[in-house]
Design a protein around this motif. Structure first.
Motif, PDB file in Angstrom:
ATOM      1  N   LYS A  52      35.908  42.565  54.529  1.00  0.00           N
ATOM      2  CA  LYS A  52      34.644  42.737  53.819  1.00  0.00           C
ATOM      3  C   LYS A  52      34.825  43.717  52.664  1.00  0.00           C
ATOM      4  CE  LYS A  52      32.884  46.445  56.780  1.00  0.00           C
ATOM      5  NZ  LYS A  52      31.758  46.888  57.608  1.00  0.00           N
ATOM      6  N   GLY A  53      33.965  43.534  51.667  1.00  0.00           N
ATOM      7  CA  GLY A  53      34.007  44.425  50.523  1.00  0.00           C
ATOM      8  C   GLY A  53      33.440  45.786  50.872  1.00  0.00           C
ATOM      9  N   VAL A  71      34.437  42.412  40.282  1.00  0.00           N
ATOM     10  CA  VAL A  71      35.039  41.684  41.411  1.00  0.00           C
ATOM     11  C   VAL A  71      36.531  42.000  41.513  1.00  0.00           C
ATOM     12  CG1 VAL A  71      35.606  39.387  42.308  1.00  0.00           C
ATOM     13  CG2 VAL A  71      33.347  39.809  41.329  1.00  0.00           C
ATOM     14  N   THR A  72      37.200  42.003  40.359  1.00  0.00           N
ATOM     15  CA  THR A  72      38.648  42.322  40.333  1.00  0.00           C
ATOM     16  C   THR A  72      38.911  43.711  40.895  1.00  0.00           C
ATOM     17  OG1 THR A  72      38.992  40.890  38.413  1.00  0.00           O
ATOM     18  CG2 THR A  72      40.666  42.569  38.849  1.00  0.00           C
ATOM     19  N   ARG A 104      40.407  45.965  48.153  1.00  0.00           N
ATOM     20  CA  ARG A 104      40.106  45.219  49.381  1.00  0.00           C
ATOM     21  C   ARG A 104      41.395  44.837  50.104  1.00  0.00           C
ATOM     22  NH1 ARG A 104      37.334  39.282  49.128  1.00  0.00           N
ATOM     23  NH2 ARG A 104      36.993  38.907  51.355  1.00  0.00           N
ATOM     24  N   TYR A 105      42.416  44.490  49.323  1.00  0.00           N
ATOM     25  CA  TYR A 105      43.715  44.110  49.902  1.00  0.00           C
ATOM     26  C   TYR A 105      44.735  45.200  49.558  1.00  0.00           C
ATOM     27  CZ  TYR A 105      41.309  39.613  50.007  1.00  0.00           C
ATOM     28  OH  TYR A 105      40.393  38.606  50.235  1.00  0.00           O
ATOM     29  N   ARG A 110      44.258  38.155  37.254  1.00  0.00           N
ATOM     30  CA  ARG A 110      43.921  39.410  36.585  1.00  0.00           C
ATOM     31  C   ARG A 110      44.364  40.599  37.444  1.00  0.00           C
ATOM     32  NH1 ARG A 110      38.958  38.353  36.031  1.00  0.00           N
ATOM     33  NH2 ARG A 110      39.071  37.338  34.001  1.00  0.00           N
ATOM     34  N   GLU A 111      44.236  40.457  38.762  1.00  0.00           N
ATOM     35  CA  GLU A 111      44.674  41.510  39.685  1.00  0.00           C
ATOM     36  C   GLU A 111      46.183  41.718  39.585  1.00  0.00           C
ATOM     37  OE1 GLU A 111      43.379  40.413  43.578  1.00  0.00           O
ATOM     38  OE2 GLU A 111      41.448  39.699  42.828  1.00  0.00           O
ATOM     39  N   THR A 112      46.922  40.589  39.535  1.00  0.00           N
ATOM     40  CA  THR A 112      48.390  40.665  39.448  1.00  0.00           C
ATOM     41  C   THR A 112      48.822  41.364  38.168  1.00  0.00           C
ATOM     42  OG1 THR A 112      48.571  38.603  40.698  1.00  0.00           O
ATOM     43  CG2 THR A 112      50.513  39.298  39.466  1.00  0.00           C
TER      44      THR A 112
END
Length: 861
Positions: free
Chosen positions: A464-465, A486-487, A493-494, A782-784
């Protein structure tokens, strides 16, 4: 219960997730290839050399004297109980065909420091010769060559019978200095002992009883040989005065014989003018030879003995230090590479277990035990890990040592590398590899197997966020778009995947920064050394007690149009044991006659501040690497030993930039105070108008022909030596950069692939919500990109630390690397992971575009 379907499912897991299998395989292959390859190369190089030295019975010690070795000297060697055997021989430096090729002709030794026959046969007759195989392109077997007149050889003409490899001369480019030709040796040669006409031996080669089974690169060997050499030197030195008296008596007797001959001529004239004329010629020739011998003795000064270890052999120390540099790299590069591989493999296996969650629940529900469930993951990890390690180990034991050995021995005369196999390295690599794969899989399974089958049959609940720190910075958070919010939340989150990506990219970037940084540190060193620091082209060292004729000839050359500038100096070499291996360092001491215009010959300045240093009469300026080895700073005292074994104390006033060799630039008064003797000049620093290689050789030959110069040092040869060392190391670094690039590709692909696979339902959901394919790709990629940027920044820090460690540990004891790094290094090191990331973005885009949304979102209830 039948296990056939269980094993079938286990093998199908390999083909159904081939990308993951190949990623683990490649990571283990790269890790084992680098670890084993670098770890075994140093021992391979030393074993190759040790075997070569043992095969040719390389001398532990050589003894030479400026007066030769007479029967008393031989008796000292023979009576020393520690000596196993010895070989007495001759050598003579001479030109070939009256040209610029100068060879050192040795009498062929019987059983010590023998030659390897490359082609043809060894010489047996007194007019036969075998040349170094390095001269094979210039001469051929059967060809007759002429050597200089008036040497200790019986003949001037010799027929070439073969080509040989010397066990004493390993360096192709720097074989040593001579007082013949251009002042530089171009090769060695062997003749039969009977080819020499002299009665006094010129070299003794010695092997000791208890060194045969010692590792020649060990401290035990060096200490033992040093102790024995000191004993021999002390005993031989006692012969010096007797030897001088003997030569003086022989000359006195010869002078008396000449006087008697002249008296005899007067008597013979009464009976036969022809006979008297013949006697006059004979007496005159004897008198000329005697005068030459008297002058030679004056220039030789007091009888001295030089007792040298193997380190004195050209190329011996260079080869050893090259092998030790590989050991340094082997303790750094593979550790980081394997650490990255371990982290990525751990993440991969955890993801694999999560993907198989429902299958694990099914198997447990059907009654299979935990050990049955584990078989699939153990098989998968063992096959991928062991295959990768075995292939990597095979290449590591064969391909990499050959590649590095070839790079390092391009300019050495060593034979083919002798490859070894080490069970220890293989077992250690297997243990590390299994920890990274099989243990990681079992560790990830442990938590999953503790859950109930009913829970395992349901998909894993997504994380969960939660509110993140960035949200508390309200002005910034409110200005961020929805996608970036969100990003940001997904990044935290991970967390485990975030850390793995950052560490993986940082490790790859760090290795690239280190590799490119070392290349930066190597590039242009010779240009800096011999353009900005050492500006002269030649150092000439005069003979002792020059005659007026010799001095006039020397002055004529020095004042010729070809000479741009020259400066009178005092030059000598001092020694000091220093460094990690406590080897003897050669220090060039230069004391200019005048400090005026010294900057036209030598650029003295501090490296960090670029502050110019002025040499005064009380100055003692030492080179930076020497200061590091001796732990010397400004105003500290250092003690150095001269060629007579006396110790002298110097007070350091400044430390100057220098990249190759150890130098001391000393003022007159400081020299006289430290050396406790009067200052005299004995050489010149010479700058030529034409600095071409051809002209340097021609001018060196002109200096030698004056018969006033005993030694001449050319900067061209020194520059060539530096370039050869740097090129060899540069090739090795290029290989390591290539490995780091491959690692970057595998790591970024694997982590990105895991990210996409883990969030396939999430991606399908936003596709259903109407996001375009490009938007879906950027949603996750975008996360990467952000994590890659963060990893690159951490990689810069890691790379700088590695670079600083390597450039202080890697150089040989008589050299240092430029610690500065170019901006392009950082650009390239950061660009490579980014380019890999962007290329993989297109690969992942195609995969995301082909996602079957219905299948991904299908209920598992």
């Amino acid at each position: 219960m039948s296990k056939k379907i269980l094993w079938k499912d286990a093998f199908q897991a390999i083909t159904s997730s081939l990308g993951r299998f190949i990623a683990i395989f490649l990571l283990m292959m790269l890790g084992s290839f680098t670890l084993i390859g670098l770890k075994i190369t140093g021992p391979d190089m030393r074993e190759t050399a040790t075997d070569f030295y043992r095969q040719h019975k390389l001398a532990d010690t050589t003894v030479v004297s400026n007066y030769g070795l007479d029967s008393n000297d031989v008796r000292v060697i023979k009576d020393y109980s520690k000596i196993k055997n010895y070989d007495l021989g001759y050598f003579q430096d001479t030109r070939v065909n009256n040209g610029q090729t100068v060879v050192r002709v040795f009498s062929n030794p019987k059983n010590i420091s023998t030659y390897e026959l490359v082609s043809g046969k060894m010489p047996h007759k007194s007019n036969e010769i075998a040349l170094s195989y390095l001269l094979k392109g210039k001469y051929k077997i059967g060809q007759t060559i002429s050597l200089d007149k008036n040497t200790s050889l019986k003949h001037e003409k010799f027929r070439i019978t073969g080509f040989v490899r010397s066990s004493e001369y390993l360096d192709k480019n720097d074989l040593g200095q001579t007082n013949v030709g251009t002042g530089q040796l171009n090769g060695v040669a062997a003749v039969a002992k009977k080819a020499f006409k002299t009665k006094v031996y010129t070299i003794a080669r010695i092997r000791y009883k208890n060194t045969a089974n010692m590792n020649p690169y060990s401290a035990q060997y060096r200490n033992t040989v040093e102790k024995y050499q000191k004993t021999i030197k002390d005993r031989l030195d006692k012969n010096s005065q007797n030897k001088l008296n003997k030569y003086q008596n022989e000359i006195k007797q010869a002078r008396n014989q000449i006087m008697q001959g002249k008296e005899q001529i007067n008597q013979v004239k009464l009976f036969s003018s022809a006979r008297a004329s013949q006697l006059e010629k004979e007496i005159s020739q004897k008198e000329i030879e005697l005068n030459k011998e008297e002058q030679s003795i004056k220039q030789l000064d007091y009888p001295t003995y030089n007792v040298h270890s193997r380190d004195y052999n050209p190329g011996y120390t260079l080869y050893r230090s090259n092998s030790e540099r590989i050991d340094i790299l082997a303790n750094i590069f593979p550790v980081i590479l394997f650490a990255i591989a371990a982290l990525v493999c751990l993440t991969t296996m955890i993801r694999f277990v999560d993907e198989e969650r429902i299958n694990i629940g099914t198997l447990k529900a059907l009654g299979y035990s935990d050990s049955d469930v584990k078989k699939k993951f153990v098989l998968y990890s063992l096959v991928s890990g062991i295959l990768g390690i075995l292939l990597g180990a095979t290449l590591g034991y064969t391909f990499l040592p050959r590649l590095i050995y070839k790079a390092y021995t391009t300019n050495l005369t060593m034979p083919e590398v002798k490859l070894q196999f080490s069970w220890i390295y293989l077992l250690v690599t297997l243990a590390i590899g299994l920890l990274c794969t099989t243990f990681a899989a079992l560790w990830a399974l442990r938590r999953t197997l503790n859950e109930k089958p009913a829970k395992l049959l349901l998909p894993k609940v997504p994380k969960k966020g939660a509110r993140i720190l960035l949200e508390r910075i309200t002005p910034l958070w409110n200005r961020m778009s929805f996608t970036y919010k969100v990003t940001a939340r997904n990044l935290f989150r991970y967390k485990s995947r975030m850390l793995m990506t950052i560490f993986g990219v940082a490790g790859c970037t760090g290795l690239l920064v280190m590799g490119f940084g070392i290349k930066d540190s190597l590039n242009g060193i010779s240009e800096i050394q011999y353009k900005n620091i050492i500006k002269y082209d030649l150092v000439t060292v005069q003979r002792n007690n020059l005659t007026k004729k010799q001095q006039n000839k020397l002055d004529e050359v020095l004042n010729s149009d070809e000479i741009k500038l020259y400066k009178d100096v005092h030059y000598e070499q001092l020694t000091k044991k220093a460094g990690v291996d406590d080897t003897e360092q050669m220090i060039s001491l230069l004391v200019p006659n005048s400090n005026k215009n010294l900057d036209k010959f030598i650029g003295l300045h501090e490296r960090k501040t670029n502050k110019e240093l002025k040499l005064t009469d009380n100055s003692v300026i030492i080179s930076e690497k020497l200061a590091n080895l001796l732990d010397a700073k400004k105003n500290s005292a250092i003690t150095l030993k001269d060629d007579e074994g006396k110790w002298h104390k110097f007070k350091v006033t400044d430390i100057t930039e220098m990249y190759m060799g150890h130098y001391m630039f000393v003022g007159k008064q400081a020299y006289q105070r430290s050396m406790d003797k009067k200052y005299t000049t004995n050489g010149e620093l010479v700058t030529l108008r034409n600095k071409s290689n051809k002209n340097v050789q021609e001018m060196s030959e002109r200096f030698i022909k004056t018969n006033a110069i005993s030694v001449i040092s050319q900067n061209i040869n020194n520059k060539k030596t530096i370039d050869n060392v740097m090129n060899g190391l540069g090739r090795v670094i290029f290989i390591l950069i290539g490995i780091a690039v491959i690692l970057a590709v595998v790591v970024i692909y694997n982590l990105t692939n895991i990210n996409v696979s883990e969030r396939i339902r999430e991606l399908s959901t936003i596709k259903v919500l109407g996001f375009y394919d490009k938007e879906v790709t950027m949603y996750i990629y975008r996360e990467t990109i952000i994590l890659s940027f963060i990893g690159i920044l951490f990689g810069y820090l890691l790379g700088e630390w590695l670079h600083n460690f390597i450039i202080t540990s890697l150089p040989p004891t008589n050299a240092m690397f430029d610690p500065n790094m170019c901006a392009m290094n950082y650009i390239l090191s950061g660009a490579i992971p980014l380019i890999v990331t962007l290329i993989l973005a297109f690969v992942m885009h195609r995969r995301i575009r082909s996602i079957d949304m219905l299948e991904a979102l299908k209920s598992v209830d």
